[in-house]
Design a protein around this motif. Structure first.
Motif, PDB file in Angstrom:
ATOM      1  N   PHE A  34      44.332  37.708  46.889  1.00  0.00           N
ATOM      2  CA  PHE A  34      43.336  38.774  46.948  1.00  0.00           C
ATOM      3  C   PHE A  34      44.044  40.126  47.068  1.00  0.00           C
ATOM      4  O   PHE A  34      43.762  41.060  46.325  1.00  0.00           O
ATOM      5  N   TRP A  35      44.983  40.225  48.000  1.00  0.00           N
ATOM      6  CA  TRP A  35      45.688  41.484  48.221  1.00  0.00           C
ATOM      7  C   TRP A  35      46.523  41.872  47.005  1.00  0.00           C
ATOM      8  O   TRP A  35      46.569  43.035  46.621  1.00  0.00           O
ATOM      9  N   THR A  40      47.833  45.387  42.584  1.00  0.00           N
ATOM     10  CA  THR A  40      48.310  45.550  41.207  1.00  0.00           C
ATOM     11  C   THR A  40      47.266  46.252  40.344  1.00  0.00           C
ATOM     12  O   THR A  40      47.631  47.034  39.454  1.00  0.00           O
ATOM     13  N   ARG A  41      45.990  46.018  40.594  1.00  0.00           N
ATOM     14  CA  ARG A  41      44.951  46.718  39.827  1.00  0.00           C
ATOM     15  C   ARG A  41      44.929  48.203  40.177  1.00  0.00           C
ATOM     16  O   ARG A  41      44.708  49.045  39.314  1.00  0.00           O
ATOM     17  N   ARG A  42      45.173  48.516  41.422  1.00  0.00           N
ATOM     18  CA  ARG A  42      45.249  49.924  41.842  1.00  0.00           C
ATOM     19  C   ARG A  42      46.438  50.601  41.153  1.00  0.00           C
ATOM     20  O   ARG A  42      46.322  51.718  40.631  1.00  0.00           O
ATOM     21  N   GLN A  43      47.575  49.918  41.115  1.00  0.00           N
ATOM     22  CA  GLN A  43      48.757  50.475  40.467  1.00  0.00           C
ATOM     23  C   GLN A  43      48.543  50.629  38.963  1.00  0.00           C
ATOM     24  O   GLN A  43      48.981  51.618  38.365  1.00  0.00           O
ATOM     25  N   ALA A  62      43.003  49.401  30.958  1.00  0.00           N
ATOM     26  CA  ALA A  62      43.462  49.547  32.345  1.00  0.00           C
ATOM     27  C   ALA A  62      42.297  49.838  33.278  1.00  0.00           C
ATOM     28  O   ALA A  62      42.225  49.291  34.380  1.00  0.00           O
ATOM     29  N   GLN A  63      41.369  50.673  32.842  1.00  0.00           N
ATOM     30  CA  GLN A  63      40.216  51.002  33.680  1.00  0.00           C
ATOM     31  C   GLN A  63      39.310  49.793  33.892  1.00  0.00           C
ATOM     32  O   GLN A  63      38.800  49.574  34.988  1.00  0.00           O
ATOM     33  N   ILE A  64      39.125  49.015  32.849  1.00  0.00           N
ATOM     34  CA  ILE A  64      38.295  47.804  32.961  1.00  0.00           C
ATOM     35  C   ILE A  64      38.934  46.816  33.932  1.00  0.00           C
ATOM     36  O   ILE A  64      38.265  46.259  34.799  1.00  0.00           O
ATOM     37  N   ALA A  67      38.743  47.995  37.539  1.00  0.00           N
ATOM     38  CA  ALA A  67      37.390  47.975  38.097  1.00  0.00           C
ATOM     39  C   ALA A  67      36.965  46.583  38.581  1.00  0.00           C
ATOM     40  O   ALA A  67      35.963  46.457  39.292  1.00  0.00           O
ATOM     41  N   ARG A  68      37.710  45.560  38.195  1.00  0.00           N
ATOM     42  CA  ARG A  68      37.360  44.199  38.638  1.00  0.00           C
ATOM     43  C   ARG A  68      37.497  44.084  40.146  1.00  0.00           C
ATOM     44  O   ARG A  68      38.331  44.726  40.767  1.00  0.00           O
ATOM     45  N   LYS A  69      36.689  43.245  40.740  1.00  0.00           N
ATOM     46  CA  LYS A  69      36.742  42.995  42.178  1.00  0.00           C
ATOM     47  C   LYS A  69      37.994  42.189  42.518  1.00  0.00           C
ATOM     48  O   LYS A  69      38.437  41.357  41.731  1.00  0.00           O
ATOM     49  N   PRO A  70      38.574  42.411  43.688  1.00  0.00           N
ATOM     50  CA  PRO A  70      39.799  41.685  44.052  1.00  0.00           C
ATOM     51  C   PRO A  70      39.619  40.170  44.100  1.00  0.00           C
ATOM     52  O   PRO A  70      40.555  39.423  43.858  1.00  0.00           O
TER      53      PRO A  70
END
Length: 76
Positions: A34-35, A40-43, A62-64, A67-70
């Motif tokens: 989860f973390w 990695t999505r934030r980066q 990248a935006q899509i 935007a996904r939930k962790p």
């Protein structure tokens, strides 16, 4: 007359139906995944356009993904 209290059974004296006590660390693995997905999505959302091109992604891709939930983790 005093009542005698029997000691609690040790794990070796438990009936067979209880089996061997086991710890489950599945939630730790899930939390780590989860973390990592969150981080990695934030980066990914912060990458420069030339770095996105290097890995074959567009800004929209990248935006899509960012935007996904962790907890939306594939593979597993």
């Amino acid at each position: 007359m005093s009542a005698q209290i029997s000691p609690l059974p040790s794990a070796s004296r438990l009936p067979a139906r209880f089996g061997t006590p086991k710890l489950s660390f599945g939630w730790v693995v899930w939390l780590a995944r989860f973390w990592r997905a969150y981080d990695t999505r934030r980066q990914l959302a912060e990458l420069d356009p030339h770095l996105l091109r290097d890995i074959g992604l567009t800004r929209l891709d990248a935006q899509i993904e960012a935007a996904r939930k962790p907890w939306d983790i594939q593979g597993g």
